[in-house]
Design a protein around this motif. Structure first.
Motif, PDB file in Angstrom:
ATOM      1  N   ASN A  13      -1.057  -7.832   5.296  1.00  0.00           N
ATOM      2  CA  ASN A  13      -1.390  -6.963   3.904  1.00  0.00           C
ATOM      3  C   ASN A  13      -2.630  -7.398   3.541  1.00  0.00           C
ATOM      4  OD1 ASN A  13      -0.102  -4.957   4.675  1.00  0.00           O
ATOM      5  ND2 ASN A  13       1.508  -5.344   3.558  1.00  0.00           N
TER       6      ASN A  13
ATOM      7  N   ARG B 122      -8.632   0.722   3.467  1.00  0.00           N
ATOM      8  CA  ARG B 122      -8.609  -0.853   2.557  1.00  0.00           C
ATOM      9  C   ARG B 122     -10.212  -0.690   1.911  1.00  0.00           C
ATOM     10  NH1 ARG B 122      -5.035  -0.791   6.649  1.00  0.00           N
ATOM     11  NH2 ARG B 122      -3.252  -1.736   6.356  1.00  0.00           N
TER      12      ARG B 122
ATOM     13  N   ILE C 278      -2.570   3.332  -0.676  1.00  0.00           N
ATOM     14  CA  ILE C 278      -0.731   2.640  -0.281  1.00  0.00           C
ATOM     15  C   ILE C 278       0.263   4.209  -0.509  1.00  0.00           C
ATOM     16  CG2 ILE C 278       0.650   1.202  -0.942  1.00  0.00           C
ATOM     17  CD1 ILE C 278      -1.309  -0.976  -1.694  1.00  0.00           C
TER      18      ILE C 278
ATOM     19  N   ILE D 155      -0.967   0.890   4.665  1.00  0.00           N
ATOM     20  CA  ILE D 155      -2.086   1.217   3.388  1.00  0.00           C
ATOM     21  C   ILE D 155      -2.413   2.096   4.745  1.00  0.00           C
ATOM     22  CG2 ILE D 155      -3.812   0.171   3.237  1.00  0.00           C
ATOM     23  CD1 ILE D 155      -1.840  -2.625   2.475  1.00  0.00           C
TER      24      ILE D 155
ATOM     25  N   ALA E  78      -7.868  -0.057  -2.134  1.00  0.00           N
ATOM     26  CA  ALA E  78      -6.496   0.438  -1.350  1.00  0.00           C
ATOM     27  C   ALA E  78      -5.337   1.617  -1.626  1.00  0.00           C
ATOM     28  CB  ALA E  78      -5.173  -0.490  -0.664  1.00  0.00           C
TER      29      ALA E  78
END
Length: 122
Positions: free
Chosen positions: A76, A34, A99, A31, A97
């Protein structure tokens, strides 16, 4: 695939606090960022806060000093602690996010949660 699930919205009086959380699950290699966005009634989508994989945070001017974004990379999961809430913070809050799903994926893709409503009464 990837799913983002949020929790923690609700109704609070002005001056109160709420904490939102978002957990990503599924095929996740990394990731890279965020984020929390929000959209009030009749308003544009606004980036509220973000945190990179290196821990660099960024906040909208309207929430600086009141909101804190944090992340538990092992789970996560990331959070938005909201203190000193104001009626103008009323909105649907979305976690997002960027990813990377596999080691072979060249670019991250953006994923969104379903949204959670925060209502601040005066």
């Amino acid at each position: 695939q990837v799913q983002l699930v949020e929790s923690g919205g609700g109704l609070v009086q002005a001056g109160g606090s709420l904490s939102l959380s978002c957990t990503a699950s599924g095929s996740i290699f990394k990731i890279t960022s965020r984020n929390w966005y929000r959209q009030g009634a009749g308003q544009l989508l606004e980036l509220v806060a973000s945190v990179t994989s290196d821990g660099i945070t960024n906040y909208a001017d309207s929430v600086k000093g009141r909101f804190t974004i944090s992340a538990d990379n092992a789970k996560n999961t990331w959070y938005l602690q909201m203190n000193g809430l104001k009626p103008e913070d009323t909105a649907v809050y979305y976690c997002t996010a960027a990813i990377i799903q596999t080691i072979w994926t060249m670019k991250p893709a953006d994923y969104w949660g379903q949204g959670t409503r925060v209502t601040v009464s005066s």
